[in-house]
Write a protein that holds these residues in place. Structure first.
Motif, PDB file in Angstrom:
ATOM      1  N   ASP A 264      68.204   4.994  67.101  1.00 46.61           N
ATOM      2  CA  ASP A 264      68.435   4.223  65.884  1.00 46.61           C
ATOM      3  C   ASP A 264      67.525   4.792  64.796  1.00 46.61           C
ATOM      4  N   GLU A 265      68.099   5.654  63.956  1.00 42.59           N
ATOM      5  CA  GLU A 265      67.346   6.312  62.881  1.00 42.59           C
ATOM      6  C   GLU A 265      67.722   5.738  61.519  1.00 42.59           C
ATOM      7  N   VAL A 266      68.050   4.454  61.516  1.00 40.59           N
ATOM      8  CA  VAL A 266      68.437   3.800  60.268  1.00 40.59           C
ATOM      9  C   VAL A 266      67.337   3.940  59.222  1.00 40.59           C
ATOM     10  N   GLN A 267      66.090   3.687  59.613  1.00 36.96           N
ATOM     11  CA  GLN A 267      64.976   3.765  58.665  1.00 36.96           C
ATOM     12  C   GLN A 267      64.272   5.116  58.695  1.00 36.96           C
ATOM     13  N   SER A 268      64.239   5.766  59.835  1.00 35.56           N
ATOM     14  CA  SER A 268      63.438   6.985  59.985  1.00 35.56           C
ATOM     15  C   SER A 268      64.208   8.265  59.698  1.00 35.56           C
ATOM     16  N   GLY A 269      65.526   8.167  59.529  1.00 36.86           N
ATOM     17  CA  GLY A 269      66.332   9.369  59.356  1.00 36.86           C
ATOM     18  C   GLY A 269      66.472   9.819  57.911  1.00 36.86           C
ATOM     19  N   ILE A 270      67.196  10.909  57.716  1.00 33.33           N
ATOM     20  CA  ILE A 270      67.537  11.470  56.400  1.00 33.33           C
ATOM     21  C   ILE A 270      66.272  11.848  55.630  1.00 33.33           C
ATOM     22  N   ALA A 271      65.453  12.696  56.257  1.00 32.16           N
ATOM     23  CA  ALA A 271      64.307  13.372  55.632  1.00 32.16           C
ATOM     24  C   ALA A 271      63.067  12.510  55.492  1.00 32.16           C
ATOM     25  N   ARG A 272      63.108  11.257  55.842  1.00 38.78           N
ATOM     26  CA  ARG A 272      61.984  10.363  55.604  1.00 38.78           C
ATOM     27  C   ARG A 272      60.693  10.840  56.266  1.00 38.78           C
ATOM     28  N   THR A 273      60.783  11.404  57.464  1.00 39.32           N
ATOM     29  CA  THR A 273      59.581  11.749  58.223  1.00 39.32           C
ATOM     30  C   THR A 273      59.169  13.214  58.095  1.00 39.32           C
ATOM     31  N   GLY A 274      59.861  13.970  57.260  1.00 40.52           N
ATOM     32  CA  GLY A 274      59.550  15.390  57.115  1.00 40.52           C
ATOM     33  C   GLY A 274      60.458  16.295  57.907  1.00 40.52           C
ATOM     34  N   ASP A 275      61.295  15.729  58.741  1.00 37.68           N
ATOM     35  CA  ASP A 275      62.440  16.411  59.345  1.00 37.68           C
ATOM     36  C   ASP A 275      63.671  15.582  58.998  1.00 37.68           C
ATOM     37  N   TRP A 276      64.849  16.157  59.216  1.00 37.60           N
ATOM     38  CA  TRP A 276      66.045  15.370  58.910  1.00 37.60           C
ATOM     39  C   TRP A 276      66.059  14.069  59.704  1.00 37.60           C
TER      40      TRP A 276
ATOM     41  N   ARG B 199      58.233  18.141  51.068  1.00 37.07           N
ATOM     42  CA  ARG B 199      57.564  17.157  50.225  1.00 37.07           C
ATOM     43  C   ARG B 199      57.217  15.894  51.011  1.00 37.07           C
ATOM     44  N   ALA B 200      58.070  15.490  51.927  1.00 33.73           N
ATOM     45  CA  ALA B 200      57.767  14.326  52.763  1.00 33.73           C
ATOM     46  C   ALA B 200      56.488  14.550  53.556  1.00 33.73           C
ATOM     47  N   ARG B 201      56.319  15.743  54.085  1.00 37.65           N
ATOM     48  CA  ARG B 201      55.106  16.037  54.851  1.00 37.65           C
ATOM     49  C   ARG B 201      53.873  16.033  53.956  1.00 37.65           C
ATOM     50  N   GLU B 202      54.013  16.557  52.738  1.00 39.91           N
ATOM     51  CA  GLU B 202      52.898  16.545  51.794  1.00 39.91           C
ATOM     52  C   GLU B 202      52.496  15.117  51.429  1.00 39.91           C
TER      53      GLU B 202
ATOM     54  N   THR C 145      48.889  13.086  52.089  1.00 35.86           N
ATOM     55  CA  THR C 145      48.154  12.407  51.022  1.00 35.86           C
ATOM     56  C   THR C 145      47.842  10.963  51.408  1.00 35.86           C
ATOM     57  N   PHE C 146      48.841  10.249  51.903  1.00 35.38           N
ATOM     58  CA  PHE C 146      48.635   8.849  52.275  1.00 35.38           C
ATOM     59  C   PHE C 146      47.643   8.715  53.426  1.00 35.38           C
TER      60      PHE C 146
ATOM     61  N   PHE D 271      54.439   2.121  53.873  1.00 41.94           N
ATOM     62  CA  PHE D 271      54.542   2.917  52.659  1.00 41.94           C
ATOM     63  C   PHE D 271      55.755   3.835  52.762  1.00 41.94           C
ATOM     64  N   LEU D 272      56.682   3.672  51.809  1.00 41.40           N
ATOM     65  CA  LEU D 272      57.956   4.397  51.816  1.00 41.40           C
ATOM     66  C   LEU D 272      58.254   4.940  50.415  1.00 41.40           C
ATOM     67  N   PRO D 273      57.385   5.748  49.854  1.00 41.66           N
ATOM     68  CA  PRO D 273      57.641   6.231  48.502  1.00 41.66           C
ATOM     69  C   PRO D 273      58.823   7.186  48.453  1.00 41.66           C
ATOM     70  N   PRO D 274      59.527   7.245  47.331  1.00 39.45           N
ATOM     71  CA  PRO D 274      60.546   8.290  47.177  1.00 39.45           C
ATOM     72  C   PRO D 274      59.910   9.664  47.324  1.00 39.45           C
ATOM     73  N   LEU D 275      60.655  10.596  47.862  1.00 38.89           N
ATOM     74  CA  LEU D 275      60.116  11.942  48.070  1.00 38.89           C
ATOM     75  C   LEU D 275      59.999  12.714  46.770  1.00 38.89           C
ATOM     76  N   THR D 276      60.500  12.144  45.687  1.00 44.12           N
ATOM     77  CA  THR D 276      60.418  12.781  44.378  1.00 44.12           C
ATOM     78  C   THR D 276      59.171  12.376  43.602  1.00 44.12           C
ATOM     79  N   MET D 277      58.349  11.491  44.150  1.00 46.19           N
ATOM     80  CA  MET D 277      57.151  11.048  43.433  1.00 46.19           C
ATOM     81  C   MET D 277      56.178  12.205  43.232  1.00 46.19           C
ATOM     82  N   SER D 278      55.560  12.231  42.056  1.00 48.88           N
ATOM     83  CA  SER D 278      54.586  13.277  41.740  1.00 48.88           C
ATOM     84  C   SER D 278      53.231  12.955  42.353  1.00 48.88           C
ATOM     85  N   ASP D 279      52.371  13.959  42.436  1.00 47.19           N
ATOM     86  CA  ASP D 279      51.013  13.737  42.921  1.00 47.19           C
ATOM     87  C   ASP D 279      50.279  12.750  42.030  1.00 47.19           C
TER      88      ASP D 279
END
Length: 454
Positions: free
Chosen positions: A270-282, A354-357, A361-362, A429-437
């Motif tokens: 069940d990758e409803v929350q963890s899937g689609i690039a959220r964790t730094g892999d697809w 960017r997800a890994r970066e 940071t967090f 913490f679930l920030p968009p992957l487009t957030m700047s530093d």
């Protein structure tokens, strides 16, 4: 509406990516809408923050009072590529000009097929796959169980402590937490059985024993109590979402998957929350080297449009009889267009990296906060899916009140956060992957001050 607020309502990528407060929070317009809501909407539909959205873009949300918030929640892990992402918006706009609905079951369309092809490529494993599209994560999880039952001829479903799988009748039964998800809503669907999760921070004999001891209990329940030949599926979140972003002890999920393979049980991620690039892999399964039989995705799949999917082995997905699976709105063409925009954005903008970066940071900042505050017992997660578990003493007593206070203070200072956890004591913490530093640093500074104020 004032000119200042109207200027902010351009939305999308043109929305100023800054935190700014013009009124108290919630402001007068949000409070007025809350009164209207109370008179028109059932009380059971909650509101985490009480601010009403007027515009959103990238990593910023502007409320009806003109207050601009940094969004560390992403609509509960949905706007992973940023709110109103250009490729998503362009895809929806173009599709809406052609047609908005025909029903895939009546007169199909190409972008449904395209989304399925992309998910077949992106999910773990190089075996022959099929994908079916649905509307919500709950609906997709329920259909994954249907596929597993049809393929195996078995009925029982095994799930884990701290799991969240949805709010339908079946998925409520699969969900662990009683309040608020299950209380007063039973009885639930039968043949759902629960086993321990290898939760390192709270495993009774310590984190080093979690994988071995949890697996031993898992295997005993299936082999001795249920009978493996009665179990259709084992369903697990590779990182448990509502349960508190629990990352299972190393090696635990691989052993569970191998056990299922040996006994002909369908292993469902069940990758409803963890899937689609959220964790730094697809998909979070990739971090564990897992190749699930079925993968469920939703939330971040379509950038805010309602879309979910089950992707899996062709022989399992083809087991259900024709007409047995589907829904009027499942795989709506606007949602499919949005999903294709999400895929393109992740690839073109290098959002896996960017997800890994963001995760680094967090984690780095949270470790410094934990050292200073003494309030944080555990920091965990992967990529841009990070959590901090708050405790009040050395006995790991959950500190739900502290988490609620931090969320309130951060909201009042223009940062939106979410809670999680079986005990309600986890900040996620679930920030968009487009957030700047710069945005991350600003929001984390607010968080640091809120925790220090405790």
């Amino acid at each position: 509406m004032t000119a200042v607020i109207a200027d902010e309502l351009t939305g999308g990528p043109t929305l100023p990516q800054r935190r700014r407060l013009l009124t108290e929070v919630p402001g007068p317009r949000s409070r007025a809408l809350a009164a209207r809501r109370d008179a028109a909407v059932p009380a059971g539909l909650g509101s985490a923050h009480g601010v009403y959205t007027a515009a959103a873009g990238g990593g910023v949300l502007v409320d009806v009072d003109g207050n601009s918030f940094l969004d560390f929640a992403s609509g509960i892990a949905v706007t992973t590529v940023g709110n109103a992402a250009p490729r998503v918006v362009d895809g929806i706009r173009a599709q809406a000009g052609m047609f908005t609905h025909t029903c895939m079951l009546a007169t199909p369309y190409e972008n449904y097929v395209e989304v399925c092809e992309r998910l077949n490529e992106l999910t773990p494993g190089d075996h022959d796959k099929r994908t079916a599209l649905f509307n919500t994560g709950s609906e997709a999880v329920e259909n994954a169980v249907k596929y597993a039952r049809a393929a195996t001829g078995r009925q029982s479903v095994v799930v884990f402590d701290h799991a969240f799988h949805g709010r339908t009748l079946l998925t409520m039964g699969m969900t662990a937490k009683n309040m608020p998800y299950k209380s007063t809503f039973g009885p639930f669907a039968p043949e759902v059985h629960r086993v321990p999760m290898a939760y390192p921070y709270r495993w009774p004999s310590g984190p080093d024993n979690a994988a071995d001891e949890a697996f031993a209990q898992f295997a005993m329940v299936i082999d001795a109590q249920l009978g493996a030949d009665e179990v259709a599926a084992v369903v697990v979140e590779p990182i448990q979402g509502e349960g508190g972003f629990i990352v299972p002890a190393p090696g635990f999920l691989a052993r569970v998957a191998a056990f299922c393979r040996d006994r002909g049980i369908v292993f469902v991620a069940d990758e409803v929350q963890s899937g689609i690039a959220r964790t730094g892999d697809w998909f979070a399964s990739e971090h564990e080297g897992l190749v699930p039989d079925l993968v469920v995705s939703a939330k971040g799949l379509a950038g805010g449009m309602p879309l979910a999917a089950v992707t899996g082995r062709a022989e399992i997905m083809d087991a259900a009889h024709q007409g047995g699976i589907g829904g009027t709105y499942s795989g709506n063409p606007l949602a499919c267009a949005a999903a294709l925009g999400v895929f393109d954005t992740i690839e073109a903008d290098r959002l896996l990296a960017r997800a890994r970066e963001i995760g680094d940071t967090f984690v780095g900042e949270l470790r410094m906060i934990a050292a200073d505050s003494g309030r944080i017992g555990d920091i965990r997660g992967r990529g841009a899916m990070i959590a901090a578990e708050f405790v009040s003493d050395a006995d790991k007593t959950p500190d739900k009140a502290a988490v609620a206070e931090v969320v309130r203070v951060c909201r009042d200072q223009g940062v939106l956060l979410l809670t999680a956890g079986t005990y309600g004591n986890v900040l996620r913490f679930l920030p968009p992957l487009t957030m700047s530093d710069e945005q991350l640093a600003d929001g984390l500074g607010v968080l640091r001050d809120a925790i220090a104020a405790l």
